[in-house]
Scaffold this motif. Structure first.
Motif, PDB file in Angstrom:
ATOM      1  N   ILE A  17       0.872  -1.180   0.000  1.00  0.00           N
ATOM      2  CA  ILE A  17       0.000   0.000   0.000  1.00  0.00           C
ATOM      3  C   ILE A  17       0.905   1.225   0.000  1.00  0.00           C
ATOM      4  O   ILE A  17       1.729   1.397   0.896  1.00  0.00           O
ATOM      5  CB  ILE A  17      -0.915   0.020   1.243  1.00  0.00           C
ATOM      6  N   ILE A  18       0.761   2.060  -1.017  1.00  0.00           N
ATOM      7  CA  ILE A  18       1.622   3.243  -1.122  1.00  0.00           C
ATOM      8  C   ILE A  18       0.853   4.542  -0.933  1.00  0.00           C
ATOM      9  O   ILE A  18       1.447   5.602  -0.761  1.00  0.00           O
ATOM     10  CB  ILE A  18       2.365   3.265  -2.467  1.00  0.00           C
ATOM     11  N   ASN A  19      -0.465   4.472  -0.959  1.00  0.00           N
ATOM     12  CA  ASN A  19      -1.296   5.662  -0.776  1.00  0.00           C
ATOM     13  C   ASN A  19      -1.638   5.811   0.700  1.00  0.00           C
ATOM     14  O   ASN A  19      -2.384   5.002   1.254  1.00  0.00           O
ATOM     15  CB  ASN A  19      -2.573   5.546  -1.605  1.00  0.00           C
ATOM     16  N   PRO A  20      -1.130   6.842   1.379  1.00  0.00           N
ATOM     17  CA  PRO A  20      -1.398   7.023   2.814  1.00  0.00           C
ATOM     18  C   PRO A  20      -2.876   7.105   3.155  1.00  0.00           C
ATOM     19  O   PRO A  20      -3.276   6.765   4.277  1.00  0.00           O
ATOM     20  CB  PRO A  20      -0.676   8.338   3.143  1.00  0.00           C
ATOM     21  N   ALA A  21      -3.704   7.548   2.196  1.00  0.00           N
ATOM     22  CA  ALA A  21      -5.132   7.692   2.485  1.00  0.00           C
ATOM     23  C   ALA A  21      -5.814   6.349   2.681  1.00  0.00           C
ATOM     24  O   ALA A  21      -6.912   6.273   3.245  1.00  0.00           O
ATOM     25  CB  ALA A  21      -5.814   8.455   1.343  1.00  0.00           C
ATOM     26  N   GLU A  22      -5.182   5.262   2.243  1.00  0.00           N
ATOM     27  CA  GLU A  22      -5.796   3.945   2.351  1.00  0.00           C
ATOM     28  C   GLU A  22      -5.689   3.357   3.755  1.00  0.00           C
ATOM     29  O   GLU A  22      -6.465   2.482   4.136  1.00  0.00           O
ATOM     30  CB  GLU A  22      -5.156   2.980   1.348  1.00  0.00           C
ATOM     31  N   LEU A  23      -4.710   3.803   4.505  1.00  0.00           N
ATOM     32  CA  LEU A  23      -4.515   3.250   5.842  1.00  0.00           C
ATOM     33  C   LEU A  23      -4.513   4.413   6.831  1.00  0.00           C
ATOM     34  O   LEU A  23      -3.587   5.208   6.868  1.00  0.00           O
ATOM     35  CB  LEU A  23      -3.213   2.460   5.922  1.00  0.00           C
ATOM     36  N   TYR A  24      -5.552   4.517   7.607  1.00  0.00           N
ATOM     37  CA  TYR A  24      -5.822   5.706   8.407  1.00  0.00           C
ATOM     38  C   TYR A  24      -6.261   5.305   9.815  1.00  0.00           C
ATOM     39  O   TYR A  24      -6.584   4.142  10.088  1.00  0.00           O
ATOM     40  CB  TYR A  24      -6.928   6.530   7.736  1.00  0.00           C
ATOM     41  N   SER A  25      -6.282   6.269  10.703  1.00  0.00           N
ATOM     42  CA  SER A  25      -6.756   6.027  12.068  1.00  0.00           C
ATOM     43  C   SER A  25      -8.237   5.694  12.032  1.00  0.00           C
ATOM     44  O   SER A  25      -9.057   6.495  11.599  1.00  0.00           O
ATOM     45  CB  SER A  25      -6.510   7.268  12.940  1.00  0.00           C
ATOM     46  N   GLY A  26      -8.574   4.482  12.462  1.00  0.00           N
ATOM     47  CA  GLY A  26      -9.954   4.024  12.452  1.00  0.00           C
ATOM     48  C   GLY A  26     -10.157   2.761  11.633  1.00  0.00           C
ATOM     49  O   GLY A  26     -11.132   2.031  11.855  1.00  0.00           O
ATOM     50  N   CYS A  27      -9.248   2.487  10.685  1.00  0.00           N
ATOM     51  CA  CYS A  27      -9.386   1.259   9.898  1.00  0.00           C
ATOM     52  C   CYS A  27      -8.889   0.071  10.716  1.00  0.00           C
ATOM     53  O   CYS A  27      -8.306   0.236  11.794  1.00  0.00           O
ATOM     54  CB  CYS A  27      -8.631   1.383   8.577  1.00  0.00           C
ATOM     55  N   TYR A  28      -9.128  -1.127  10.211  1.00  0.00           N
ATOM     56  CA  TYR A  28      -8.755  -2.350  10.932  1.00  0.00           C
ATOM     57  C   TYR A  28      -7.567  -3.019  10.256  1.00  0.00           C
ATOM     58  O   TYR A  28      -7.500  -3.106   9.026  1.00  0.00           O
ATOM     59  CB  TYR A  28      -9.954  -3.292  11.013  1.00  0.00           C
ATOM     60  N   ILE A  29      -6.655  -3.486  11.066  1.00  0.00           N
ATOM     61  CA  ILE A  29      -5.397  -4.013  10.564  1.00  0.00           C
ATOM     62  C   ILE A  29      -4.966  -5.250  11.353  1.00  0.00           C
ATOM     63  O   ILE A  29      -5.590  -5.598  12.353  1.00  0.00           O
ATOM     64  CB  ILE A  29      -4.276  -2.956  10.677  1.00  0.00           C
ATOM     65  N   ARG A  30      -3.890  -5.870  10.901  1.00  0.00           N
ATOM     66  CA  ARG A  30      -3.099  -6.802  11.690  1.00  0.00           C
ATOM     67  C   ARG A  30      -1.701  -6.208  11.710  1.00  0.00           C
ATOM     68  O   ARG A  30      -1.290  -5.512  10.775  1.00  0.00           O
ATOM     69  CB  ARG A  30      -3.075  -8.193  11.066  1.00  0.00           C
ATOM     70  N   ALA A  31      -0.974  -6.465  12.774  1.00  0.00           N
ATOM     71  CA  ALA A  31       0.377  -5.918  12.871  1.00  0.00           C
ATOM     72  C   ALA A  31       1.339  -6.984  13.344  1.00  0.00           C
ATOM     73  O   ALA A  31       0.996  -7.817  14.205  1.00  0.00           O
ATOM     74  CB  ALA A  31       0.406  -4.730  13.833  1.00  0.00           C
ATOM     75  N   ASN A  32       2.532  -6.972  12.782  1.00  0.00           N
ATOM     76  CA  ASN A  32       3.593  -7.862  13.245  1.00  0.00           C
ATOM     77  C   ASN A  32       4.518  -7.022  14.122  1.00  0.00           C
ATOM     78  O   ASN A  32       5.059  -5.994  13.686  1.00  0.00           O
ATOM     79  CB  ASN A  32       4.357  -8.449  12.070  1.00  0.00           C
ATOM     80  N   ILE A  33       4.682  -7.445  15.377  1.00  0.00           N
ATOM     81  CA  ILE A  33       5.397  -6.644  16.368  1.00  0.00           C
ATOM     82  C   ILE A  33       6.427  -7.501  17.110  1.00  0.00           C
ATOM     83  O   ILE A  33       6.367  -8.732  17.075  1.00  0.00           O
ATOM     84  CB  ILE A  33       4.414  -6.027  17.389  1.00  0.00           C
ATOM     85  N   ASN A  34       7.348  -6.842  17.753  1.00  0.00           N
ATOM     86  CA  ASN A  34       8.316  -7.530  18.619  1.00  0.00           C
ATOM     87  C   ASN A  34       8.564  -6.656  19.845  1.00  0.00           C
ATOM     88  O   ASN A  34       8.161  -5.476  19.877  1.00  0.00           O
ATOM     89  CB  ASN A  34       9.628  -7.788  17.873  1.00  0.00           C
ATOM     90  N   PHE A  35       9.215  -7.215  20.851  1.00  0.00           N
ATOM     91  CA  PHE A  35       9.439  -6.488  22.093  1.00  0.00           C
ATOM     92  C   PHE A  35      10.928  -6.432  22.414  1.00  0.00           C
ATOM     93  O   PHE A  35      11.683  -7.347  22.085  1.00  0.00           O
ATOM     94  CB  PHE A  35       8.654  -7.136  23.234  1.00  0.00           C
ATOM     95  N   PHE A  36      11.339  -5.355  23.063  1.00  0.00           N
ATOM     96  CA  PHE A  36      12.750  -5.145  23.395  1.00  0.00           C
ATOM     97  C   PHE A  36      12.853  -4.386  24.713  1.00  0.00           C
ATOM     98  O   PHE A  36      11.922  -3.663  25.117  1.00  0.00           O
ATOM     99  CB  PHE A  36      13.456  -4.361  22.283  1.00  0.00           C
ATOM    100  N   ALA A  37      13.973  -4.556  25.389  1.00  0.00           N
ATOM    101  CA  ALA A  37      14.207  -3.857  26.656  1.00  0.00           C
ATOM    102  C   ALA A  37      15.007  -2.585  26.402  1.00  0.00           C
ATOM    103  O   ALA A  37      15.815  -2.508  25.467  1.00  0.00           O
ATOM    104  CB  ALA A  37      14.952  -4.769  27.618  1.00  0.00           C
ATOM    105  N   TYR A  38      14.783  -1.567  27.230  1.00  0.00           N
ATOM    106  CA  TYR A  38      15.561  -0.325  27.132  1.00  0.00           C
ATOM    107  C   TYR A  38      15.909   0.170  28.530  1.00  0.00           C
ATOM    108  O   TYR A  38      15.217  -0.089  29.513  1.00  0.00           O
ATOM    109  CB  TYR A  38      14.803   0.741  26.341  1.00  0.00           C
ATOM    110  N   ASN A  39      17.000   0.885  28.592  1.00  0.00           N
ATOM    111  CA  ASN A  39      17.487   1.481  29.837  1.00  0.00           C
ATOM    112  C   ASN A  39      18.211   2.759  29.444  1.00  0.00           C
ATOM    113  O   ASN A  39      19.387   2.732  29.091  1.00  0.00           O
ATOM    114  CB  ASN A  39      18.424   0.522  30.562  1.00  0.00           C
ATOM    115  N   LYS A  40      17.492   3.866  29.451  1.00  0.00           N
ATOM    116  CA  LYS A  40      18.046   5.106  28.932  1.00  0.00           C
ATOM    117  C   LYS A  40      17.583   6.282  29.767  1.00  0.00           C
ATOM    118  O   LYS A  40      16.379   6.444  30.018  1.00  0.00           O
ATOM    119  CB  LYS A  40      17.617   5.297  27.471  1.00  0.00           C
ATOM    120  N   ASN A  41      18.539   7.086  30.186  1.00  0.00           N
ATOM    121  CA  ASN A  41      18.238   8.309  30.959  1.00  0.00           C
ATOM    122  C   ASN A  41      17.342   8.036  32.171  1.00  0.00           C
ATOM    123  O   ASN A  41      16.441   8.821  32.488  1.00  0.00           O
ATOM    124  CB  ASN A  41      17.582   9.357  30.057  1.00  0.00           C
TER     125      ASN A  41
END
Length: 225
Positions: A115-139
């Motif tokens: 998908i290259i048109n930003p108007a196609e994917l907007y706040s309110g539409c439904y999606i699936r997402a591939n995510i991962n988790f990481f640890a941080y230690n900063k400031n």
């Protein structure tokens, strides 16, 4: 380990252009996921992966032990934000989590085509997402963050935007009356009316008698009756 969510609702979509975080730093691509509380399987998987990353990072990131106040990226949409403010109405009945990345994630549709048109994917539409988790230690901030790898749009939805119709903006009590405002003058103090007696009157300059060089006396120029 990366996790692919089920159907979630997208909010605060910034995956076509990176955005500078509110607390500063380098621009990131990000999206907020509204995960239905009914999706118990994915919520449990998220909490399980967060706990796994905590333990794996105790030595390498947290200097020997998991911090007792370790921040996590998932929050109850029926509760309060970390700032203490209430979540929006669209978050009710959901767990809320923001995923981000310094690199633009893959963005595809159901056909797996980009998908290259930003108007196609907007706040309110439904999606699936591939995510991962990481640890941080900063400031002084220690916790677990959520990385964003890929997004797949699966369904349109009502946009999560605050819109005002022309009638609401300019009709009714907001109709134009030709004035700069509709405020009643009685609501505000009137300009002060200064009394002349409060101030010295302008000086009355005397004319000079050309014959003497002195002030002209009443009756006219000296020698002229």
């Amino acid at each position: 380990m990366a996790i692919t969510t089920g159907k979630v609702r997208a909010s605060y979509v910034n995956i076509f252009q990176p955005r500078v975080p509110e607390n500063g730093g380098d621009p990131k691509y990000s999206i907020t996921l509204l995960i239905p509380k009914t999706d118990v399987a994915i919520i449990n998987a998220i909490y399980g992966e967060i706990e796994k990353v905590k333990q794996e990072s105790a030595q390498t990131v947290f200097n020997g032990m998991v911090p007792p106040m370790c921040r996590i990226p998932i929050h109850d949409g029926d509760g309060l934000r970390p700032s203490g403010e209430a979540f929006g109405e669209e978050c009710k009945g959901h767990m809320v989590m923001t995923a981000s990345s310094y690199l633009q994630p893959s963005i595809v549709g159901l056909d797996l085509q980009p998908i290259i048109n930003p108007a196609e994917l907007y706040s309110g539409c439904y999606i699936r997402a591939n995510i991962n988790f990481f640890a941080y230690n900063k400031n002084g901030n220690k916790g677990i963050g959520c990385g964003l790898n890929a997004v797949q749009k699966i369904e349109d939805g009502e946009p999560l935007t605050f819109q005002v119709s022309a009638e609401e903006a300019f009709g009714g009590s907001n109709s134009y009356s030709g004035m700069t405002g509709t405020y009643q003058q009685s609501q505000y103090a009137q300009p002060t009316q200064f009394q002349q007696s409060q101030y010295a009157q302008p000086t009355q300059f005397q004319q000079i008698d050309p014959a003497t060089g002195g002030p002209m006396m009443a009756g006219g120029i000296m020698g002229i009756g």
